[in-house]
Motif scaffolding. Structure first.
Motif, PDB file in Angstrom:
ATOM      1  N   ASN A 175      10.421  15.748   3.412  1.00  0.00           N
ATOM      2  CA  ASN A 175       9.491  16.433   4.018  1.00  0.00           C
ATOM      3  C   ASN A 175       8.225  16.898   3.968  1.00  0.00           C
ATOM      4  N   CYS A 176       8.061  16.044   3.086  1.00  0.00           N
ATOM      5  CA  CYS A 176       6.335  15.985   3.351  1.00  0.00           C
ATOM      6  C   CYS A 176       6.094  15.078   4.814  1.00  0.00           C
ATOM      7  N   CYS A 177       5.649  15.550   5.230  1.00  0.00           N
ATOM      8  CA  CYS A 177       5.405  15.185   6.664  1.00  0.00           C
ATOM      9  C   CYS A 177       4.006  14.175   7.108  1.00  0.00           C
ATOM     10  N   ASN A 178       3.253  14.200   6.507  1.00  0.00           N
ATOM     11  CA  ASN A 178       2.132  13.993   7.189  1.00  0.00           C
ATOM     12  C   ASN A 178       1.859  12.649   5.729  1.00  0.00           C
ATOM     13  N   ILE A 179       2.175  12.450   4.880  1.00  0.00           N
ATOM     14  CA  ILE A 179       2.514  11.782   3.837  1.00  0.00           C
ATOM     15  C   ILE A 179       2.349  10.782   4.162  1.00  0.00           C
ATOM     16  N   GLU A 180       1.353   9.202   4.071  1.00  0.00           N
ATOM     17  CA  GLU A 180       0.531   7.686   4.897  1.00  0.00           C
ATOM     18  C   GLU A 180       1.533   6.888   4.156  1.00  0.00           C
ATOM     19  N   HIS A 181       1.053   6.799   2.617  1.00  0.00           N
ATOM     20  CA  HIS A 181       1.179   5.689   2.048  1.00  0.00           C
ATOM     21  C   HIS A 181       1.221   5.842   0.296  1.00  0.00           C
ATOM     22  N   ILE A 182       2.533   5.578   0.074  1.00  0.00           N
ATOM     23  CA  ILE A 182       2.820   5.561  -1.176  1.00  0.00           C
ATOM     24  C   ILE A 182       3.288   4.425  -1.765  1.00  0.00           C
ATOM     25  N   GLU A 183       2.890   4.129  -3.661  1.00  0.00           N
ATOM     26  CA  GLU A 183       2.987   3.228  -4.026  1.00  0.00           C
ATOM     27  C   GLU A 183       3.792   3.389  -5.421  1.00  0.00           C
ATOM     28  N   GLN A 218       3.993   4.934   6.619  1.00  0.00           N
ATOM     29  CA  GLN A 218       3.163   4.079   6.983  1.00  0.00           C
ATOM     30  C   GLN A 218       4.522   2.976   6.355  1.00  0.00           C
ATOM     31  N   LYS A 219       3.938   2.995   4.762  1.00  0.00           N
ATOM     32  CA  LYS A 219       4.012   2.463   3.891  1.00  0.00           C
ATOM     33  C   LYS A 219       4.334   2.324   2.741  1.00  0.00           C
ATOM     34  N   LEU A 220       5.664   1.675   2.020  1.00  0.00           N
ATOM     35  CA  LEU A 220       6.549   2.391   1.238  1.00  0.00           C
ATOM     36  C   LEU A 220       6.048   0.840   0.178  1.00  0.00           C
ATOM     37  N   VAL A 221       5.593   1.167  -1.042  1.00  0.00           N
ATOM     38  CA  VAL A 221       5.416  -0.509  -2.474  1.00  0.00           C
ATOM     39  C   VAL A 221       6.250  -0.216  -3.241  1.00  0.00           C
ATOM     40  N   ASP A 278       7.786  -2.669   1.219  1.00  0.00           N
ATOM     41  CA  ASP A 278       7.383  -4.254   0.079  1.00  0.00           C
ATOM     42  C   ASP A 278       8.255  -4.180  -0.854  1.00  0.00           C
ATOM     43  N   PHE A 279       8.841  -4.940  -1.082  1.00  0.00           N
ATOM     44  CA  PHE A 279       9.230  -4.866  -2.307  1.00  0.00           C
ATOM     45  C   PHE A 279       9.855  -6.671  -2.647  1.00  0.00           C
ATOM     46  N   PRO A 280       9.477  -6.479  -4.220  1.00  0.00           N
ATOM     47  CA  PRO A 280       9.160  -8.118  -5.399  1.00  0.00           C
ATOM     48  C   PRO A 280      10.446  -8.376  -5.137  1.00  0.00           C
ATOM     49  N   GLY A 281      12.184  -8.286  -4.666  1.00  0.00           N
ATOM     50  CA  GLY A 281      13.085  -9.071  -5.193  1.00  0.00           C
ATOM     51  C   GLY A 281      13.153  -9.385  -3.591  1.00  0.00           C
ATOM     52  N   LEU A 320      20.684   1.748  10.106  1.00  0.00           N
ATOM     53  CA  LEU A 320      20.806   2.956  10.020  1.00  0.00           C
ATOM     54  C   LEU A 320      19.209   3.534   9.503  1.00  0.00           C
ATOM     55  N   VAL A 321      18.663   3.011   9.248  1.00  0.00           N
ATOM     56  CA  VAL A 321      17.147   3.823   9.469  1.00  0.00           C
ATOM     57  C   VAL A 321      16.181   2.745  10.288  1.00  0.00           C
ATOM     58  N   ASN A 322      15.012   2.637  10.891  1.00  0.00           N
ATOM     59  CA  ASN A 322      13.782   2.438  11.328  1.00  0.00           C
ATOM     60  C   ASN A 322      12.998   1.466  10.368  1.00  0.00           C
ATOM     61  N   TYR A 323      13.163   0.669   9.307  1.00  0.00           N
ATOM     62  CA  TYR A 323      11.985   0.247   8.621  1.00  0.00           C
ATOM     63  C   TYR A 323      11.866  -0.855   8.855  1.00  0.00           C
ATOM     64  N   LYS A 324      11.135  -1.955   8.125  1.00  0.00           N
ATOM     65  CA  LYS A 324      11.435  -3.248   8.187  1.00  0.00           C
ATOM     66  C   LYS A 324      10.909  -4.110   6.112  1.00  0.00           C
ATOM     67  N   LEU A 325      11.762  -3.777   6.382  1.00  0.00           N
ATOM     68  CA  LEU A 325      11.436  -4.823   4.669  1.00  0.00           C
ATOM     69  C   LEU A 325      10.554  -6.488   4.541  1.00  0.00           C
ATOM     70  N   ILE A 326       9.623  -6.192   3.559  1.00  0.00           N
ATOM     71  CA  ILE A 326       9.388  -7.404   3.152  1.00  0.00           C
ATOM     72  C   ILE A 326       9.463  -7.642   2.089  1.00  0.00           C
ATOM     73  N   CYS A 327       9.897  -8.517   2.016  1.00  0.00           N
ATOM     74  CA  CYS A 327      10.928  -9.435   0.958  1.00  0.00           C
ATOM     75  C   CYS A 327       9.961 -10.865   0.039  1.00  0.00           C
ATOM     76  N   LYS A 328      10.536 -10.869  -0.528  1.00  0.00           N
ATOM     77  CA  LYS A 328       9.755 -12.117  -1.324  1.00  0.00           C
ATOM     78  C   LYS A 328      10.530 -13.016  -1.465  1.00  0.00           C
ATOM     79  N   GLU A 329      10.642 -13.708  -1.354  1.00  0.00           N
ATOM     80  CA  GLU A 329      11.440 -15.871  -1.288  1.00  0.00           C
ATOM     81  C   GLU A 329      11.433 -16.254  -1.695  1.00  0.00           C
ATOM     82  N   GLN A 330      13.037 -16.460  -2.397  1.00  0.00           N
ATOM     83  CA  GLN A 330      13.233 -17.178  -3.672  1.00  0.00           C
ATOM     84  C   GLN A 330      13.679 -18.788  -3.023  1.00  0.00           C
TER      85      GLN A 330
END
Length: 395
Positions: free
Chosen positions: A280-288, A308-311, A334-337, A385-395
């Motif tokens: 419920n940190c409802c205004n946080i926008e970006h976390i690395e 908006q973005k979780l790295v 953004d996930f490195p796996g 279950l959750v509306n998000y998009k995951l960008i993964c590293k290709e292998q």
């Protein structure tokens, strides 16, 4: 009708509807909950024969304004005056040696406490929710405690024990002599806007700044290694926190309900972020998340509606449940796996996998209704279950 039920020298309970109550001579003990929920009594006088008062004896006596203690009473027991929210005057504190946990919990009319030279022990949460307590003073001859500007410390000023919840200063600078802060030390203060800690502090304790509703800024110092559970919970106006470069662990709910927090930089040494930390940190926008991170707890980003973005900078070992529930923005993770690694970590059972750009999906409910794949560089999945998009590293 008898006002008192007495067994030998013990007062079992009191049913008096008088505003003034004088406990009979010869009583040596007042039993647990003896006066509980009596809303008629405004003043109580104990005889000097009383040696023990058990837990919660006067709890929820909402009209009680004044009490005169026995000269033989040495300890204020657990929850003894819980939610006596009219209590203003206590006579006989000069004989008390021990104040147990939550003895004055919820005594919101207390404005000042004067501790005598005889006080030896004050337990954690003794003055919990004393929201209008402005000052604690201590007799200079006391061997265990001291007071500076109404703030309670141990005798040699190495531990801050309690910053009164009703103290009206807007800024506080922790003295250089202080090495430790007690549990809930600043809890529920409604005036503080800025706190500056020194470089001696290694641990921010449980509930330290919980519900400090005006707090906007904390300068933490350079040596903090652990932020314990609910340390900043419900600091709803907090705008910025400079986390220590030595920080390693953030424990359950540390920043839960920090509604004004928009961005936080997590230092490179942090290896554990436990459950509910940013819930419920409802205004946080970006976390690395740092490269050192190995574990994320349950619901850690739940209801971060504007995220908006979780790295992720590394493939961590453990991810708890429902970490992204309640996010309303179109979130990019953004996930490195690989997708398979993400599914295993998050226990995702089914996903939709393709290669379009992140802007090519229109997401409705549990399915993708349409997309136009145009770019094939990153793999994108959408959770069922959750509306998000995951960008993964290709292998």
């Amino acid at each position: 009708m008898e006002k008192f039920s007495i067994n030998g020298t013990s007062l079992k309970y009191c049913t008096s509807k008088d505003s003034e109550c004088i406990i009979p001579d010869g009583i040596r003990a007042i039993e647990s909950r003896a006066f509980v929920y009596n809303t008629f009594i405004k003043s109580i006088k104990m005889p000097d024969t009383v040696e023990e008062v058990y837990s919660s004896a006067f709890s929820f006596c909402g009209s009680l304004e004044k009490i005169e203690l026995s000269s033989k009473l040495k300890e204020l027991s657990y929850n003894m005056f819980e939610n006596c929210f009219s209590l203003k005057e206590i006579i006989g504190l000069e004989n008390i040696q021990v104040i147990a946990s939550k003895a004055f919990n919820g005594c919101s009319s207390l404005k000042e406490i004067k501790l005598s030279k005889k006080i030896k022990e004050i337990s954690d949460f003794a003055f919990n929710n004393c929201t209008n307590l402005e000052k604690i003073s201590v007799d200079e001859k006391n061997k265990y405690y001291s007071s500076v500007d109404g703030v309670l410390y141990n005798k040699d000023l190495t531990t801050l024990i309690l910053y009164p919840a009703g103290k009206k200063d807007e800024e506080f600078i922790l003295p250089d002599s202080v090495n430790d802060i007690s549990y809930s030390a600043f809890q529920s203060n409604k005036y503080l806007k800025k706190v500056i800690l020194n470089d001696n502090i290694r641990i921010i304790p449980d509930y330290c700044f919980n519900e400090c509703i005006s707090l906007e800024k904390v300068e933490m110092g350079n040596k903090v290694r652990v932020i314990n559970k609910y340390a900043f919970k419900s600091c709803r106006k907090i705008l910025s926190i400079n986390l220590s470069n030595d920080l390693e662990s953030i424990i359950d709910g540390a920043f839960e309900n920090c509604e004004s927090l928009k961005e936080i930089i997590i230092p490179d040494k942090v290896h554990t972020i436990c459950s509910y930390v940013f819930r419920n940190c409802c205004n946080i926008e970006h976390i690395e998340l740092p490269l050192s991170l190995t574990s994320l707890g349950n619901e850690v980003f739940k209801d971060c509606k504007k995220l908006q973005k979780l790295v992720f900078k590394s493939i961590i070992k453990n991810i708890g449940t429902n970490i992204l529930n309640g996010i309303e923005n179109e979130l990019i993770v953004d996930f490195p796996g690989t997708v398979e690694q993400w599914m295993e970590l998050t226990k995702t059972r089914s996903v939709c996998v393709s290669h379009p750009t992140q802007n090519d999906f229109h997401y409705y409910g549990d399915s993708v209704d349409e997309y136009v794949p145009t770019v094939y560089e990153d793999r994108v999945i959408i959770s069922a279950l959750v509306n998000y998009k995951l960008i993964c590293k290709e292998q």
